[in-house]
Structures are given as C-alpha cells and as structure tokens.
Design a protein around this motif. Structure first.
Motif, PDB file in Angstrom:
ATOM      1  N   MET A   2       0.752  -1.113   0.010  1.00 41.86           N
ATOM      2  CA  MET A   2      -0.022   0.085  -0.052  1.00 41.86           C
ATOM      3  C   MET A   2       0.870   1.226   0.079  1.00 41.86           C
ATOM      4  N   SER A   3       0.560   2.421  -0.750  1.00 41.35           N
ATOM      5  CA  SER A   3       1.402   3.294  -1.037  1.00 41.35           C
ATOM      6  C   SER A   3       0.962   4.299   0.098  1.00 41.35           C
ATOM      7  N   THR A   4       2.047   4.844   0.980  1.00 43.98           N
ATOM      8  CA  THR A   4       1.680   5.816   1.816  1.00 43.98           C
ATOM      9  C   THR A   4       2.360   7.073   1.691  1.00 43.98           C
ATOM     10  N   SER A   5       2.313   7.792   0.442  1.00 44.06           N
ATOM     11  CA  SER A   5       2.806   8.727  -0.095  1.00 44.06           C
ATOM     12  C   SER A   5       2.802   9.890   0.785  1.00 44.06           C
ATOM     13  N   LYS A   6       3.614  10.877   0.906  1.00 49.11           N
ATOM     14  CA  LYS A   6       3.122  11.941   1.952  1.00 49.11           C
ATOM     15  C   LYS A   6       2.511  12.986   1.252  1.00 49.11           C
ATOM     16  N   ARG A   7       1.455  13.417   2.073  1.00 51.25           N
ATOM     17  CA  ARG A   7       0.676  14.431   1.843  1.00 51.25           C
ATOM     18  C   ARG A   7       0.436  15.468   3.140  1.00 51.25           C
ATOM     19  N   PRO A   8       0.687  16.776   2.787  1.00 48.14           N
ATOM     20  CA  PRO A   8       0.664  17.510   4.076  1.00 48.14           C
ATOM     21  C   PRO A   8      -0.804  17.475   4.672  1.00 48.14           C
ATOM     22  N   VAL A   9      -1.011  17.486   5.992  1.00 47.55           N
ATOM     23  CA  VAL A   9      -2.138  17.619   6.709  1.00 47.55           C
ATOM     24  C   VAL A   9      -2.252  18.995   7.489  1.00 47.55           C
ATOM     25  N   TYR A  10      -3.047  19.931   7.006  1.00 53.09           N
ATOM     26  CA  TYR A  10      -3.118  21.245   7.689  1.00 53.09           C
ATOM     27  C   TYR A  10      -4.440  21.214   8.798  1.00 53.09           C
ATOM     28  N   CYS A  11      -3.871  21.876   9.795  1.00 55.87           N
ATOM     29  CA  CYS A  11      -4.829  22.323  10.948  1.00 55.87           C
ATOM     30  C   CYS A  11      -5.856  23.135  10.270  1.00 55.87           C
ATOM     31  N   VAL A  12      -7.171  22.996  10.698  1.00 53.29           N
ATOM     32  CA  VAL A  12      -8.373  23.570  10.281  1.00 53.29           C
ATOM     33  C   VAL A  12      -8.478  25.006  11.114  1.00 53.29           C
ATOM     34  N   HIS A  13      -7.587  25.037  12.375  1.00 59.63           N
ATOM     35  CA  HIS A  13      -7.835  26.045  13.277  1.00 59.63           C
ATOM     36  C   HIS A  13      -6.857  27.330  12.610  1.00 59.63           C
ATOM     37  N   CYS A  14      -5.573  26.744  12.581  1.00 56.26           N
ATOM     38  CA  CYS A  14      -4.425  27.853  12.117  1.00 56.26           C
ATOM     39  C   CYS A  14      -3.912  27.551  10.873  1.00 56.26           C
ATOM     40  N   ASN A  15      -4.262  26.846  10.051  1.00 54.43           N
ATOM     41  CA  ASN A  15      -3.874  26.364   8.600  1.00 54.43           C
ATOM     42  C   ASN A  15      -2.321  26.080   8.551  1.00 54.43           C
ATOM     43  N   ALA A  16      -1.768  25.785   9.783  1.00 56.22           N
ATOM     44  CA  ALA A  16      -0.570  25.351   9.669  1.00 56.22           C
ATOM     45  C   ALA A  16      -0.449  23.839   9.579  1.00 56.22           C
ATOM     46  N   GLU A  17       0.807  23.362   8.889  1.00 50.86           N
ATOM     47  CA  GLU A  17       0.912  21.925   8.750  1.00 50.86           C
ATOM     48  C   GLU A  17       1.140  21.156   9.874  1.00 50.86           C
ATOM     49  N   ILE A  18       0.490  20.171  10.117  1.00 51.19           N
ATOM     50  CA  ILE A  18       0.642  19.152  11.187  1.00 51.19           C
ATOM     51  C   ILE A  18       1.786  18.381  10.933  1.00 51.19           C
ATOM     52  N   GLU A  19       2.717  18.241  11.662  1.00 50.99           N
ATOM     53  CA  GLU A  19       3.809  17.388  11.620  1.00 50.99           C
ATOM     54  C   GLU A  19       3.975  16.161  11.939  1.00 50.99           C
ATOM     55  N   SER A  20       3.384  15.943  13.201  1.00 48.88           N
ATOM     56  CA  SER A  20       3.472  14.489  13.853  1.00 48.88           C
ATOM     57  C   SER A  20       2.377  14.184  14.076  1.00 48.88           C
ATOM     58  N   ARG A  21       2.102  12.723  14.127  1.00 47.54           N
ATOM     59  CA  ARG A  21       0.784  11.917  14.569  1.00 47.54           C
ATOM     60  C   ARG A  21       0.502  12.406  16.132  1.00 47.54           C
ATOM     61  N   TYR A  22       1.592  12.465  16.873  1.00 44.10           N
ATOM     62  CA  TYR A  22       1.234  12.911  18.335  1.00 44.10           C
ATOM     63  C   TYR A  22       0.567  14.252  18.418  1.00 44.10           C
ATOM     64  N   ASP A  23       0.909  15.231  17.353  1.00 45.11           N
ATOM     65  CA  ASP A  23       0.382  16.714  17.479  1.00 45.11           C
ATOM     66  C   ASP A  23      -1.156  16.453  16.798  1.00 45.11           C
ATOM     67  N   LEU A  24      -1.517  15.491  16.309  1.00 42.57           N
ATOM     68  CA  LEU A  24      -2.864  15.581  15.416  1.00 42.57           C
ATOM     69  C   LEU A  24      -4.005  15.206  16.216  1.00 42.57           C
ATOM     70  N   VAL A  25      -5.111  15.973  16.327  1.00 42.55           N
ATOM     71  CA  VAL A  25      -6.267  15.618  17.139  1.00 42.55           C
ATOM     72  C   VAL A  25      -7.440  15.531  15.893  1.00 42.55           C
ATOM     73  N   VAL A  26      -8.182  14.590  15.806  1.00 44.70           N
ATOM     74  CA  VAL A  26      -9.186  14.498  14.734  1.00 44.70           C
ATOM     75  C   VAL A  26     -10.431  14.701  15.367  1.00 44.70           C
ATOM     76  N   SER A  27     -11.207  15.539  14.968  1.00 45.50           N
ATOM     77  CA  SER A  27     -12.576  15.864  15.702  1.00 45.50           C
ATOM     78  C   SER A  27     -13.525  15.462  14.618  1.00 45.50           C
ATOM     79  N   GLN A  28     -14.721  14.839  15.161  1.00 45.27           N
ATOM     80  CA  GLN A  28     -15.762  14.651  14.185  1.00 45.27           C
ATOM     81  C   GLN A  28     -16.829  15.734  14.597  1.00 45.27           C
ATOM     82  N   SER A  29     -17.425  16.282  13.516  1.00 44.56           N
ATOM     83  CA  SER A  29     -18.418  17.256  13.473  1.00 44.56           C
ATOM     84  C   SER A  29     -19.580  17.014  12.477  1.00 44.56           C
TER      85      SER A  29
END
Ligand SMILES: [Zn+2]
Length: 116
Positions: A1-28
């Motif tokens: 399975m290909s897991t090529s890099k794709r930037p993930v951006y925070c919806v609050h501050c629009n900065a890139e999220i670097e680490s999985r530990y810094d990521l919080v996914v919220s359901q709305s």
C-alpha cells in the motif's frame, strides 16, 4: 500500500501538522477535521465547541471503543435478528459498526500521511 506523504493542515490555524502525536481528529456532524493538539484545546473552549465533538476520534479511548464496537457489531451480525427485535436490531447493528468506520476514516484521511 502506498503511503506517500501528503501534508495535513490544521483547520484552526492552517499550519501543517508534522507529527501524529500532535494530531487531534474531531468529528463534527458527518465530517472529520484535523487539529493541532493546542488548537483543539483552544477550539473546544471557544464557540466552536457547539459543533465540535468532545472526544477526539484518534485518541486512546476512541481506539478502545472502536475495537469494542467492532467486536459487538460482528457478534450482532451472526445473531438472528428475529430473536432480538427485527429491524431495530439491524439499525442498532449499523450504528454500532459506524464507530469503527469513523475511526478507520480518521486513519485513512489523515493519520497515515504523518510520521510518528
Ligand atoms: Zn493548529
């Protein structure tokens, strides 16, 4: 399975999220939104808390409840629905199986692109 890099951006501050530990996914409602840990704290204190879920989709508690719901959902699939309530049991089964599906979507949409 290909897991090529794709930037993930925070919806609050629009900065890139670097680490999985810094990521919080919220359901709305029916959508999943990525946040920084700190941004999620800010957002949940502000007026966005009305539409934000209280519990992150990618937390430890969510992992446990997803595993438990998957187990219950699979067991329910093999029980004859006529014995336990017919259509209502099918609806319950679908709702129970939505929990691990949401957890999987969170991984598929955001977490797989981030390093640990
Ligand atoms: Zn942020």
């Amino acid at each position: 399975m290909s897991t090529s890099k794709r930037p993930v951006y925070c919806v609050h501050c629009n900065a890139e999220i670097e680490s999985r530990y810094d990521l919080v996914v919220s359901q709305s409602f029916l959508s999943l939104y990525p946040y920084h840990n700190s941004c999620y704290s800010e957002a949940i204190k502000g007026c966005q808390s009305i539409v934000l879920g209280d519990h992150p989709v990618n937390g430890t508690a969510s992992n446990w409840s997803s595993g438990f719901a998957l187990l219950i959902g699979i067991i329910l699939l093999f029980i004859s629905k006529d014995n336990i309530g017919g259509v209502a049991a099918w609806v319950l089964n679908v709702v129970v199986l939505l929990v691990p599906l949401v957890r999987f979507c969170s991984w598929y949409m955001y977490e797989r692109y981030l390093d640990k």
